[in-house]
Design a protein around this motif. Structure first.
Motif, PDB file in Angstrom:
ATOM      1  N   GLU A 119       3.559 -14.809 -54.684  1.00 45.37           N
ATOM      2  CA  GLU A 119       4.260 -14.696 -55.962  1.00 45.37           C
ATOM      3  C   GLU A 119       5.238 -13.520 -55.944  1.00 45.37           C
ATOM      4  OE1 GLU A 119       1.420 -14.339 -59.080  1.00 45.37           O
ATOM      5  OE2 GLU A 119       0.462 -16.265 -58.653  1.00 45.37           O
ATOM      6  N   LEU A 120       4.800 -12.401 -55.377  1.00 45.77           N
ATOM      7  CA  LEU A 120       5.633 -11.199 -55.345  1.00 45.77           C
ATOM      8  C   LEU A 120       6.793 -11.328 -54.366  1.00 45.77           C
ATOM      9  CD1 LEU A 120       2.781  -8.524 -55.344  1.00 45.77           C
ATOM     10  CD2 LEU A 120       4.292  -9.053 -57.272  1.00 45.77           C
ATOM     11  N   LEU A 121       6.540 -11.961 -53.237  1.00 47.37           N
ATOM     12  CA  LEU A 121       7.566 -12.078 -52.196  1.00 47.37           C
ATOM     13  C   LEU A 121       8.488 -13.276 -52.423  1.00 47.37           C
ATOM     14  CD1 LEU A 121       5.538 -11.326 -48.922  1.00 47.37           C
ATOM     15  CD2 LEU A 121       6.957  -9.745 -50.261  1.00 47.37           C
ATOM     16  N   GLY A 122       7.994 -14.273 -53.151  1.00 46.66           N
ATOM     17  CA  GLY A 122       8.775 -15.499 -53.303  1.00 46.66           C
ATOM     18  C   GLY A 122       8.737 -16.345 -52.051  1.00 46.66           C
ATOM     19  N   ARG A 123       7.758 -16.095 -51.211  1.00 48.07           N
ATOM     20  CA  ARG A 123       7.591 -16.828 -49.947  1.00 48.07           C
ATOM     21  C   ARG A 123       6.209 -16.486 -49.407  1.00 48.07           C
ATOM     22  NH1 ARG A 123      10.294 -12.103 -48.958  1.00 48.07           N
ATOM     23  NH2 ARG A 123       9.367 -10.758 -47.353  1.00 48.07           N
ATOM     24  N   GLN A 124       5.784 -17.187 -48.385  1.00 48.78           N
ATOM     25  CA  GLN A 124       4.542 -16.832 -47.725  1.00 48.78           C
ATOM     26  C   GLN A 124       4.765 -15.618 -46.820  1.00 48.78           C
ATOM     27  OE1 GLN A 124       3.229 -20.488 -45.776  1.00 48.78           O
ATOM     28  NE2 GLN A 124       1.840 -20.889 -47.496  1.00 48.78           N
ATOM     29  N   HIS A 125       3.751 -14.777 -46.751  1.00 49.45           N
ATOM     30  CA  HIS A 125       3.831 -13.603 -45.883  1.00 49.45           C
ATOM     31  C   HIS A 125       3.718 -14.047 -44.429  1.00 49.45           C
ATOM     32  CE1 HIS A 125       3.371  -9.486 -44.585  1.00 49.45           C
ATOM     33  NE2 HIS A 125       2.204  -9.741 -44.020  1.00 49.45           N
ATOM     34  N   ARG A 126       4.577 -13.499 -43.578  1.00 51.93           N
ATOM     35  CA  ARG A 126       4.527 -13.847 -42.153  1.00 51.93           C
ATOM     36  C   ARG A 126       4.138 -12.610 -41.356  1.00 51.93           C
ATOM     37  NH1 ARG A 126       9.136 -17.139 -38.850  1.00 51.93           N
ATOM     38  NH2 ARG A 126       8.241 -18.780 -40.160  1.00 51.93           N
ATOM     39  N   LEU A 127       3.051 -12.728 -40.607  1.00 54.84           N
ATOM     40  CA  LEU A 127       2.602 -11.648 -39.732  1.00 54.84           C
ATOM     41  C   LEU A 127       3.153 -11.885 -38.337  1.00 54.84           C
ATOM     42  CD1 LEU A 127       0.825  -9.127 -39.255  1.00 54.84           C
ATOM     43  CD2 LEU A 127      -1.072 -10.692 -38.748  1.00 54.84           C
ATOM     44  N   ILE A 128       3.847 -10.905 -37.800  1.00 57.28           N
ATOM     45  CA  ILE A 128       4.452 -11.026 -36.469  1.00 57.28           C
ATOM     46  C   ILE A 128       3.617 -10.234 -35.470  1.00 57.28           C
ATOM     47  CG2 ILE A 128       6.519 -10.672 -35.081  1.00 57.28           C
ATOM     48  CD1 ILE A 128       6.957 -12.653 -37.319  1.00 57.28           C
ATOM     49  N   LEU A 129       3.196 -10.907 -34.411  1.00 56.49           N
ATOM     50  CA  LEU A 129       2.412 -10.275 -33.348  1.00 56.49           C
ATOM     51  C   LEU A 129       3.196 -10.336 -32.043  1.00 56.49           C
ATOM     52  CD1 LEU A 129      -1.039 -12.013 -34.039  1.00 56.49           C
ATOM     53  CD2 LEU A 129      -0.204  -9.859 -34.987  1.00 56.49           C
ATOM     54  N   THR A 130       3.006  -9.323 -31.237  1.00 54.45           N
ATOM     55  CA  THR A 130       3.667  -9.314 -29.940  1.00 54.45           C
ATOM     56  C   THR A 130       2.742  -8.670 -28.911  1.00 54.45           C
ATOM     57  OG1 THR A 130       5.639  -8.615 -28.712  1.00 54.45           O
ATOM     58  CG2 THR A 130       4.793  -7.089 -30.354  1.00 54.45           C
ATOM     59  N   ALA A 131       2.797  -9.169 -27.708  1.00 51.43           N
ATOM     60  CA  ALA A 131       1.982  -8.592 -26.636  1.00 51.43           C
ATOM     61  C   ALA A 131       2.563  -8.986 -25.293  1.00 51.43           C
ATOM     62  CB  ALA A 131       0.535  -9.063 -26.738  1.00 51.43           C
ATOM     63  N   LYS A 132       2.586  -8.045 -24.381  1.00 48.91           N
ATOM     64  CA  LYS A 132       3.066  -8.345 -23.040  1.00 48.91           C
ATOM     65  C   LYS A 132       2.027  -9.146 -22.271  1.00 48.91           C
ATOM     66  CE  LYS A 132       5.953  -4.190 -22.724  1.00 48.91           C
ATOM     67  NZ  LYS A 132       6.212  -2.935 -21.975  1.00 48.91           N
ATOM     68  N   ASP A 133       0.772  -8.885 -22.591  1.00 44.22           N
ATOM     69  CA  ASP A 133      -0.319  -9.559 -21.906  1.00 44.22           C
ATOM     70  C   ASP A 133      -0.950 -10.570 -22.856  1.00 44.22           C
ATOM     71  OD1 ASP A 133      -2.482 -10.402 -20.489  1.00 44.22           O
ATOM     72  OD2 ASP A 133      -3.364  -8.417 -20.177  1.00 44.22           O
ATOM     73  N   GLU A 134      -0.832 -11.861 -22.545  1.00 41.43           N
ATOM     74  CA  GLU A 134      -1.369 -12.898 -23.419  1.00 41.43           C
ATOM     75  C   GLU A 134      -2.873 -12.782 -23.593  1.00 41.43           C
ATOM     76  OE1 GLU A 134      -0.204 -16.726 -22.120  1.00 41.43           O
ATOM     77  OE2 GLU A 134       1.947 -16.370 -22.380  1.00 41.43           O
ATOM     78  N   GLU A 135      -3.530 -12.101 -22.664  1.00 40.87           N
ATOM     79  CA  GLU A 135      -4.974 -11.959 -22.767  1.00 40.87           C
ATOM     80  C   GLU A 135      -5.370 -11.048 -23.926  1.00 40.87           C
ATOM     81  OE1 GLU A 135      -6.468 -10.708 -19.029  1.00 40.87           O
ATOM     82  OE2 GLU A 135      -5.997 -12.593 -18.002  1.00 40.87           O
ATOM     83  N   ALA A 136      -4.376 -10.368 -24.505  1.00 46.26           N
ATOM     84  CA  ALA A 136      -4.669  -9.501 -25.647  1.00 46.26           C
ATOM     85  C   ALA A 136      -5.084 -10.318 -26.863  1.00 46.26           C
ATOM     86  CB  ALA A 136      -3.450  -8.648 -25.996  1.00 46.26           C
ATOM     87  N   PHE A 137      -4.722 -11.607 -26.876  1.00 49.94           N
ATOM     88  CA  PHE A 137      -5.063 -12.484 -27.987  1.00 49.94           C
ATOM     89  C   PHE A 137      -6.298 -13.319 -27.643  1.00 49.94           C
ATOM     90  CE2 PHE A 137      -0.408 -12.001 -28.282  1.00 49.94           C
ATOM     91  CZ  PHE A 137      -0.317 -11.488 -29.564  1.00 49.94           C
ATOM     92  N   THR A 138      -7.169 -13.485 -28.606  1.00 49.16           N
ATOM     93  CA  THR A 138      -8.292 -14.387 -28.481  1.00 49.16           C
ATOM     94  C   THR A 138      -8.298 -15.286 -29.710  1.00 49.16           C
ATOM     95  OG1 THR A 138      -9.815 -12.833 -29.573  1.00 49.16           O
ATOM     96  CG2 THR A 138      -9.665 -12.737 -27.168  1.00 49.16           C
ATOM     97  N   SER A 139      -8.668 -16.532 -29.529  1.00 47.79           N
ATOM     98  CA  SER A 139      -8.632 -17.447 -30.659  1.00 47.79           C
ATOM     99  C   SER A 139      -9.787 -18.431 -30.600  1.00 47.79           C
ATOM    100  CB  SER A 139      -7.309 -18.212 -30.682  1.00 47.79           C
ATOM    101  OG  SER A 139      -7.170 -19.000 -29.510  1.00 47.79           O
ATOM    102  N   SER A 140     -10.167 -18.895 -31.773  1.00 47.07           N
ATOM    103  CA  SER A 140     -11.173 -19.942 -31.898  1.00 47.07           C
ATOM    104  C   SER A 140     -10.909 -20.674 -33.201  1.00 47.07           C
ATOM    105  CB  SER A 140     -12.581 -19.349 -31.904  1.00 47.07           C
ATOM    106  OG  SER A 140     -12.755 -18.455 -32.979  1.00 47.07           O
ATOM    107  N   LYS A 141     -10.682 -21.958 -33.116  1.00 48.81           N
ATOM    108  CA  LYS A 141     -10.310 -22.775 -34.269  1.00 48.81           C
ATOM    109  C   LYS A 141      -9.077 -22.177 -34.945  1.00 48.81           C
ATOM    110  CE  LYS A 141     -14.857 -24.770 -35.146  1.00 48.81           C
ATOM    111  NZ  LYS A 141     -15.929 -25.007 -36.145  1.00 48.81           N
ATOM    112  N   HIS A 142      -9.208 -21.746 -36.205  1.00 47.86           N
ATOM    113  CA  HIS A 142      -8.064 -21.210 -36.939  1.00 47.86           C
ATOM    114  C   HIS A 142      -8.062 -19.688 -36.968  1.00 47.86           C
ATOM    115  CE1 HIS A 142      -7.061 -25.215 -38.129  1.00 47.86           C
ATOM    116  NE2 HIS A 142      -8.169 -25.373 -38.829  1.00 47.86           N
TER     117      HIS A 142
END
Length: 236
Positions: A189-212
């Motif tokens: 409501e405040l932004l007038g849009r959905q908030h977008r979180l930007i992530l960056t990493a040189k090493d893809e192993e820095a990210f872990t994921s499961s489902k959503h």
């Protein structure tokens, strides 16, 4: 003289702190676009001038994502994307209100300014919106002073209690608060849009994921994340 894509000469400059790019900031851009090419003027380098410690808080909008957000404002601004105009704070820090307006007129060649009615400017914030309008008239520029976009959400009292400048208007303080409690509907409501979180990493192993669910160290985050809340999904 007509403004170009990156030069404000002949354009209309909106004045403010455009950190969150929320709907209050968008309204300034909309008003500017109604009378000319819209530019957003803000100051950079304030932390270096004042010797502030680096903030432990990331920006609300990642630097690399700001152009995308501004592009999304084009339909509200006569199909024109507002252009950011950053000015080094050190070059204007000691300017009086008159000298600041003179700089806008002589050095930048703007045709007019848009500001909120609570805007203050000049050395030690000596000038207010009334003086801005008076000085602009003296220099032959248009001045468009608008009322703030108000927030009627029930969080108003909590955010106002921690900030003496709060008068119930949409603000970056409110956006940060909404993110801190994980209320993403309120953030939108405040932004007038959905908030977008930007992530960056040189090493893809820095990210872990499961489902959503995506997990990443804070060092990978380029802007402010919301509090972890069930049902919030992050996409990369």
């Amino acid at each position: 003289m007509a403004a170009t894509d990156d030069k404000p000469a002949g354009g209309i400059v909106a004045l403010g702190k455009f950190d969150a790019l929320h709907i209050g900031h968008r309204e300034l851009a909309i008003q500017a676009s109604r009378v000319g090419a819209p530019f957003l003027l803000s100051f950079v380098g304030m932390a270096e001038v004042f010797g502030w410690e680096p903030r432990g808080m990331a920006p609300i909008v990642a630097s690399c994502d700001r152009k995308r957000v501004l592009s999304s404002w084009a339909p509200f601004c006569g199909n024109v994307t507002p252009v950011e105009l950053p000015i080094e704070f050190s070059t204007v820090r000691h300017l009086t209100p008159r000298q600041f307006v003179e700089k806008l007129y002589k050095e930048l060649g703007v045709r007019g300014v848009v500001a909120g009615e609570n805007y203050r400017f000049g050395y030690k914030a000596a000038g207010d919106s009334s003086e801005l309008a008076r000085l602009c008239e003296e220099f032959g520029m248009g001045a468009y002073i608008i009322k703030p976009v108000m927030d009627k959400n029930h969080y108003s009292r909590k955010t106002a209690s921690s900030n003496s400048k709060e008068r119930g208007q949409v603000s970056s303080t409110r956006v940060r608060y909404a993110l801190s409690v994980g209320d993403m509907n309120y953030v939108s409501e405040l932004l007038g849009r959905q908030h977008r979180l930007i992530l960056t990493a040189k090493d893809e192993e820095a990210f872990t994921s499961s489902k959503h669910r995506v997990s990443a160290p804070k060092s990978c985050m380029l802007n402010l994340p919301p509090k972890e809340v069930l049902g919030v999904e992050f996409g990369i």
